[in-house]
Design a protein around this motif. Structure first.
Motif, PDB file in Angstrom:
ATOM      1  N   ASP A  32       0.736  -1.161   0.046  1.00 33.91           N
ATOM      2  CA  ASP A  32       0.043   0.109   0.053  1.00 33.91           C
ATOM      3  C   ASP A  32       0.879   1.202  -0.119  1.00 33.91           C
ATOM      4  O   ASP A  32       0.430   2.142  -0.711  1.00 33.91           O
ATOM      5  N   GLY A  41      -1.578  -1.517  -3.221  1.00 31.70           N
ATOM      6  CA  GLY A  41      -2.369  -2.683  -2.457  1.00 31.70           C
ATOM      7  C   GLY A  41      -3.331  -3.431  -3.080  1.00 31.70           C
ATOM      8  O   GLY A  41      -4.372  -3.347  -2.754  1.00 31.70           O
ATOM      9  N   ASN A  73      -1.666  -6.371   3.193  1.00 33.22           N
ATOM     10  CA  ASN A  73      -0.441  -5.678   2.626  1.00 33.22           C
ATOM     11  C   ASN A  73       1.014  -6.018   3.460  1.00 33.22           C
ATOM     12  O   ASN A  73       1.088  -6.174   4.285  1.00 33.22           O
TER      13      ASN A  73
END
Length: 650
Positions: A469, A474, A536
């Motif tokens: 991200d 992401g 993430n």
């Protein structure tokens, strides 16, 4: 002839325990099955062929052929032992007898088999037996799709190990293994550290959080090369050491190596003996054998420096490529990333604070060495695919930069300007690829890059982790092929590249992953750490050590992540009492409710999945086990290897 009763023997024959007397009227041979001395009883056995004891003399016989199949006739196997094989009479207390042992490998657990033995005189005898369970600790491996009419030939070689959020409190239950899946995706060959080192001079490695993960490659002689480590040293660089082991298909150790530079003082007595020692820091990720017999692989390299904005001098871990002698470990060549890329312009502050690591090389490819003098490597932390010079040429020294595939990220901000000063590629849209424009992007971090065979060095396959991200990506992980249409001449004249193919599995694997281009133009992919729910890379596990380190204090997790859970896999009591440093616990940002899973797939050019196996993951009730039996598992990567000589298709 019964040899069972113990939990780990567990071979059951169709008649008379584990032995069957055959050809009684002719008094020819007896067949019996016993445990394999090195491999698990669920996947290997010894078939003994012998004649009756005779007090007055014995007769030799010749085993000409051995073949078998499961009783359902879904798959066939032959002998691993080289045939024909002559059994000559040997005297014992009970008289003269001729006997030979035949190795049978590649078996499936809890499966009934019938094997046929043919002697040189044409007589054939048979025996039926059932294999035991697979290794204790193995995760569930669920076969979803197998279309052998569209798959590339071969077995699939992978590995399994617990995800970071498995709470392991006993080193003897810390299970990692190297695993072969046969053409139907079923486990047919497996070794964990206990199996590998038990009964050898290296058994003590099992007392020190031994793990098998990282490089898996087939050597020039057909044997298997594995990477092992203690105390997670492949990724926790200062916590132990790592090495290589060569095993044959019978599980016998043929060679042993250990990387010894800068290992902790307490671990020196644990170094394996006999072994070949290699002067690099923690061999990791990938090691291959060159045609000349030397080994080449990834190690770590260090420099002490203080970049602008850093609070103090810091030991930075970059990577080096090392070529070393198979027999002696002598290092013939080194290629250091410190000679190719500027640290201060590219070092991610989060990674430096975490464990001082800068580049995190995870793979390399030498396909373009002869044609372009390019050694291509994957730098996960930089999010770049990098080519350096393999040898000196008119434009630079060996190890100097040729080009990068990737963009300048914003941590540090200087990376944006620095990237624009390098030989690089502008990314364009490939109209012929049939992809949506959102696939026209570089990787924020990638694994297992390799040059696509037959592409004249112009196509690069990689596992794109994405799921990052902080770098604006992401998004789900993918398999991707970049096509280079024009090489850069310098920073002012970038080359041209485009995305030629991609496959999105739908989940996020923020770390780990594999990609291999197969002979049938399909791609074998390993989504090695799919998170559930999706997470993430920003929210990953980070390390917290219990002894002082020369670099920064432990990096805390992203406060937006789920509640941190301190997981402390303790070493043995003996280790606590005798060593000043104890094992590395983990501060895990994904709490125990996040269930990891690995997904191994073969995907055609058209995006059709023709092979699919999942490792671990949530059960039918949606749970992920508990602290004593977690279902959260990872896989390093997957490799399609030639079918062993003892295995044939049904």
């Amino acid at each position: 002839f019964c040899f069972g009763g113990s939990k780990r023997s567990m071979f059951r024959t169709a008649a008379l325990c584990a032995a069957l007397l055959v050809g009684v009227a002719q008094a020819t041979v007896e067949l019996s099955v016993k445990n394999h001395p090195r491999l698990p009883t669920g996947h290997a056995a010894i078939l003994n062929v012998a004649n009756s004891y005779n007090a007055f003399g014995g007769e030799a016989f010749v085993v000409k052929q051995v073949h078998g199949s499961d009783t359902a006739k879904t798959h066939k196997r032959s002998a691993h032992t080289t045939l024909p094989l002559t059994a000559k009479p040997v005297w014992s207390t009970w008289g003269w007898r001729s006997s030979v042992d035949i190795e049978i490998l590649g078996l499936r657990a809890n499966t009934e088999y019938v094997y046929h033995v043919t002697l040189a005189d044409g007589e054939t005898q048979s025996i039926t037996f059932e294999t035991s369970d697979t290794l204790e600790g193995m995760p569930d491996m669920v076969v979803e799709t197998v279309d052998t009419t569209k798959m590339a030939d071969g077995w699939t070689w992978t590995s399994v190990f617990p995800a970071p959020n498995q709470n392991q409190t006993d080193e003897h239950k810390y299970f990692t293994a190297t695993v072969m899946l046969d053409e139907d995706g079923e486990v047919a060959w497996v070794m964990d550290c206990d199996t590998l080192f038990k009964g050898t001079p290296y058994w003590n490695l099992n007392e020190n959080w031994c793990g098998i993960t990282g490089t898996q490659s087939v050597l020039n002689n057909g044997n298997l090369l594995l990477l092992w480590n203690i105390y997670g040293a492949m990724v926790h660089i200062e916590d132990g050491f790592a090495g290589l082991v060569e095993v044959d298909w019978s599980g016998n150790i043929q060679m042993m190596w250990a990387s010894t530079r800068d290992i902790p003082l307490w671990s020196v007595p644990l170094l394996p003996k006999p072994a070949v020692y290699v002067d690099t820091i923690v061999l990791n990720h990938q090691v291959d054998q060159l045609p000349n017999g030397n080994l080449i692989g990834i190690g770590f390299d260090t420099v002490e420096l203080q970049c602008d904005g850093w609070e103090k001098m810091t030991k930075v871990y970059g990577n080096e490529m090392v070529e070393f002698d198979y027999h002696t470990g002598y290092v013939y060549n080194r290629w250091s990333m410190f000679d190719a890329i500027d640290v201060c312009s590219t070092a991610d502050s989060t990674e430096i604070a975490y464990n001082g690591e800068w580049t995190h090389l995870n793979s390399f490819d030498l396909s373009n060495v002869e044609s372009r003098n390019e050694m291509i490597v994957s730098a996960f932390y930089l999010g770049w695919i990098i080519a350096v010079r393999y040898a000196d040429d008119d434009e630079g020294k060996a190890g100097s930069l040729k080009w990068v595939v990737g963009q300048g990220w914003e941590d540090p901000v200087s990376m944006v300007d620095y990237t624009s000063s390098l030989p690089r590629f502008d990314l364009s849209h490939n109209k012929n690829a049939g992809l949506t424009v959102d696939q026209d992007r570089y990787d924020p971090g990638q694994h297992n890059i390799n040059v696509v065979p037959g592409s004249n060095g112009t196509k690069l396959l990689a596992f794109d982790n994405s799921a990052y991200d902080a770098r604006g990506m992401g998004v789900p992980s993918r398999l991707v092929i970049y096509e280079i249409s024009e090489l850069p001449t310098d920073a002012e004249a970038p080359g041209q590249a485009s995305v030629a193919w991609s496959y999105v599995d739908g989940g996020k694997s923020p770390f780990l992953g594999g990609a291999q281009y197969l002979d049938n133009n399909s791609v074998l992919g390993c989504f090695g750490a799919l998170t559930n729910p999706d997470e993430n890379w920003d929210n990953r596990a980070v390390s917290l050590v219990t002894a002082p380190k020369p670099q920064a204090a432990p990096q805390l997790c992203n406060p937006a992540a789920s509640e941190a859970v301190l997981l402390s896999p303790p070493p043995s009591l003996k280790h606590r009492l005798t060593n000043p440093r104890i094992a590395t616990p983990f501060l895990q940002c994904w709490d125990h409710s996040n269930c990891n899973q690995a997904h191994i797939v073969e995907v055609t050019e058209a995006g059709e999945v023709v092979f699919s196996v999942r490792v671990g993951g949530r059960d039918a009730d949606g749970t992920c086990g508990d602290n004593t039996n977690s279902l959260s598992w990872n896989s390093y990567r997957a490799l399609r290897v030639p079918v062993p000589s003892y295995a044939t298709k049904a």
